[in-house]
Write a protein that holds these residues in place. Structure first.
Motif, PDB file in Angstrom:
ATOM      1  N   ILE A   1       0.746  -1.314   0.017  1.00  0.00           N
ATOM      2  CA  ILE A   1       0.026   0.063  -0.070  1.00  0.00           C
ATOM      3  C   ILE A   1       0.828   1.358   0.027  1.00  0.00           C
ATOM      4  O   ILE A   1       1.544   1.618   0.956  1.00  0.00           O
ATOM      5  N   VAL A   2       0.652   1.940  -1.056  1.00  0.00           N
ATOM      6  CA  VAL A   2       1.655   3.227  -1.087  1.00  0.00           C
ATOM      7  C   VAL A   2       0.911   4.504  -1.640  1.00  0.00           C
ATOM      8  O   VAL A   2       1.374   5.731  -1.647  1.00  0.00           O
ATOM      9  N   GLY A   3      -0.523   4.271  -2.001  1.00  0.00           N
ATOM     10  CA  GLY A   3      -1.350   5.432  -2.257  1.00  0.00           C
ATOM     11  C   GLY A   3      -0.704   6.332  -3.477  1.00  0.00           C
ATOM     12  O   GLY A   3      -0.155   5.793  -4.230  1.00  0.00           O
ATOM     13  N   SER A   4      -0.672   7.506  -3.105  1.00  0.00           N
ATOM     14  CA  SER A   4      -0.024   8.340  -4.169  1.00  0.00           C
ATOM     15  C   SER A   4       1.345   9.150  -3.739  1.00  0.00           C
ATOM     16  O   SER A   4       1.928   9.849  -4.422  1.00  0.00           O
ATOM     17  N   ASP A   5       1.843   8.332  -2.770  1.00  0.00           N
ATOM     18  CA  ASP A   5       3.174   8.865  -2.196  1.00  0.00           C
ATOM     19  C   ASP A   5       4.476   8.303  -3.125  1.00  0.00           C
ATOM     20  O   ASP A   5       4.572   6.988  -3.317  1.00  0.00           O
ATOM     21  N   GLU A   6       5.161   9.011  -3.944  1.00  0.00           N
ATOM     22  CA  GLU A   6       6.044   8.659  -4.856  1.00  0.00           C
ATOM     23  C   GLU A   6       7.156   8.049  -4.062  1.00  0.00           C
ATOM     24  O   GLU A   6       7.669   7.182  -4.837  1.00  0.00           O
ATOM     25  N   ALA A   7       7.486   8.789  -3.174  1.00  0.00           N
ATOM     26  CA  ALA A   7       8.777   8.222  -2.470  1.00  0.00           C
ATOM     27  C   ALA A   7       8.513   6.906  -1.981  1.00  0.00           C
ATOM     28  O   ALA A   7       9.445   6.062  -1.856  1.00  0.00           O
ATOM     29  N   LEU A   8       7.273   6.690  -1.336  1.00  0.00           N
ATOM     30  CA  LEU A   8       6.925   5.333  -0.654  1.00  0.00           C
ATOM     31  C   LEU A   8       6.933   4.330  -1.923  1.00  0.00           C
ATOM     32  O   LEU A   8       7.118   3.032  -1.776  1.00  0.00           O
ATOM     33  N   GLN A   9       6.381   4.722  -2.943  1.00  0.00           N
ATOM     34  CA  GLN A   9       6.449   4.032  -4.172  1.00  0.00           C
ATOM     35  C   GLN A   9       7.599   3.145  -4.721  1.00  0.00           C
ATOM     36  O   GLN A   9       7.674   2.188  -4.821  1.00  0.00           O
ATOM     37  N   MET A  10       8.601   3.988  -4.799  1.00  0.00           N
ATOM     38  CA  MET A  10      10.033   3.991  -5.098  1.00  0.00           C
ATOM     39  C   MET A  10      10.469   3.011  -3.887  1.00  0.00           C
ATOM     40  O   MET A  10      11.238   1.920  -4.281  1.00  0.00           O
ATOM     41  N   LYS A  11      10.530   3.242  -2.722  1.00  0.00           N
ATOM     42  CA  LYS A  11      10.791   2.619  -1.750  1.00  0.00           C
ATOM     43  C   LYS A  11      10.337   1.139  -1.301  1.00  0.00           C
ATOM     44  O   LYS A  11      11.199   0.194  -1.281  1.00  0.00           O
ATOM     45  N   SER A  12       9.265   1.127  -1.727  1.00  0.00           N
ATOM     46  CA  SER A  12       8.582  -0.351  -1.603  1.00  0.00           C
ATOM     47  C   SER A  12       9.252  -1.524  -2.545  1.00  0.00           C
ATOM     48  O   SER A  12       9.162  -2.742  -2.055  1.00  0.00           O
ATOM     49  N   TYR A  13       9.764  -1.186  -3.599  1.00  0.00           N
ATOM     50  CA  TYR A  13      10.303  -2.279  -4.435  1.00  0.00           C
ATOM     51  C   TYR A  13      11.493  -2.799  -3.792  1.00  0.00           C
ATOM     52  O   TYR A  13      11.993  -3.879  -4.073  1.00  0.00           O
TER      53      TYR A  13
END
Length: 314
Positions: free
Chosen positions: A280-292
């Motif tokens: 779950i990352v929502g619209s957070d771009e930094a969290l999107q990249m971190k999640s990988y």
């Protein structure tokens, strides 16, 4: 002091039980052996089992890729969450990946059809295992295409497609590259795709497209271009679940909708805020990249709820 000793013994006992529920498994697929992990829930009696299949490229049984700076452990987390819900699982390294990276399997020898055949063999093995009451396959990303075809061949109980494409590979590549390539290079891309679609290798690949179409990967692409995920899902007579995250930047929601349109009886579940690696990352771009590359982020609880409920459904 005695309390601490008893507590330590209890922790060791619980850890041993958890470890005992997990064991290595393997399958001879002719010409080589595939290696994986079986995870069983606590308790006895027959339980449902899910065969988990990873996505494209060098993605291993746990959902991790050597192309990324660190693990995200997405498929391992799915397996562990299913075990807590009373569902067994098997996940394995594809031929050429992880523990299944045997010298006999070189990139130029890999075919999508072989991956489908391997998954079918695993499913038939699970079907013959008296410990399991129900056999389901869940494929992620490219694994969704493989699942749709293997589920039909093995005639199992149900099929799950997670973040799967709803269009053939050539359509997806065109859509992804049209806005990124200069017109001249895009024309070259069209030429190459047309040739590969016809089963013809291409010798003169421009340097700007070499990463996509280098000679050793072309046989795999040729085999992949013969498959349409819409045709595969439409051919399934068993219950089908389509799972898709709304924050997936690799596979758009429209792909899940295309799959659902091809199989009107399938159940489509959109997981709000979930991305391609099931976090779950929502619209957070930094969290999107971190999640990988972050094993500390859990997989989406909504995904587990939908998946476990579907697997246990009569």
């Amino acid at each position: 002091m005695r309390f601490k000793l008893l507590l330590s013994l209890l922790i060791l006992s619980v850890s041993a039980q958890a470890h005992a529920a997990q064991r290595p498994v393997s399958l001879d697929v002719g010409g080589g052996t595939l290696y994986g992990t079986e995870l069983l829930p606590d308790g006895g009696g027959k339980v449902p089992v899910v065969l988990l299949h990873a996505g494209s490229g060098p993605t291993d049984r746990d959902g991790n890729s050597k192309l990324l700076p660190g693990p995200n452990d997405s498929l391992r987390m799915v397996a562990e969450a299913l075990a807590k819900r009373g569902i067994a699982s098997v996940r394995y390294d594809k031929r050429g990946i992880g523990a299944s990276a045997l010298p006999v399997w070189k990139e130029q020898d890999l075919r999508l059809d072989d991956y489908i055949g391997d998954a079918t063999a695993w499913l038939r093995k699970l079907r013959a295992d008296p410990r399991f009451s129900r056999v389901v396959m869940a494929g992620h990303s490219e694994g969704a295409q493989i699942a749709a075809e293997a589920c039909k061949q093995a005639a199992i109980d149900a099929c799950v497609l997670i973040a799967g494409a709803g269009h053939p590979l050539d359509d997806i590549l065109r859509d992804q590259l049209k806005a990124k390539l200069p017109p001249a290079l895009y024309d070259q891309n069209e030429r190459i795709l047309a040739a590969l679609k016809q089963g013809k290798p291409v010798a003169d690949v421009p340097q700007g497209l070499m990463m996509l179409y280098h000679p050793s990967v072309q046989p795999y692409l040729i085999s992949s271009l013969k498959h349409d995920p819409r045709t595969a899902i439409a051919a399934l007579a068993m219950p089908v679940l389509i799972l898709q995250g709304t924050s997936d930047i690799q596979v758009q929601a429209s792909e899940a909708q295309a799959l659902a349109a091809a199989a009107p009886r399938a159940r489509l579940v959109m997981v709000e805020g979930m991305n391609h690696v099931l976090k779950i990352v929502g619209s957070d771009e930094a969290l999107q990249m971190k999640s990988y590359s972050s094993p500390d982020l859990p997989v989406a609880p909504q995904l587990i709820d939908a998946l476990s409920g579907f697997v246990k459904a009569p």
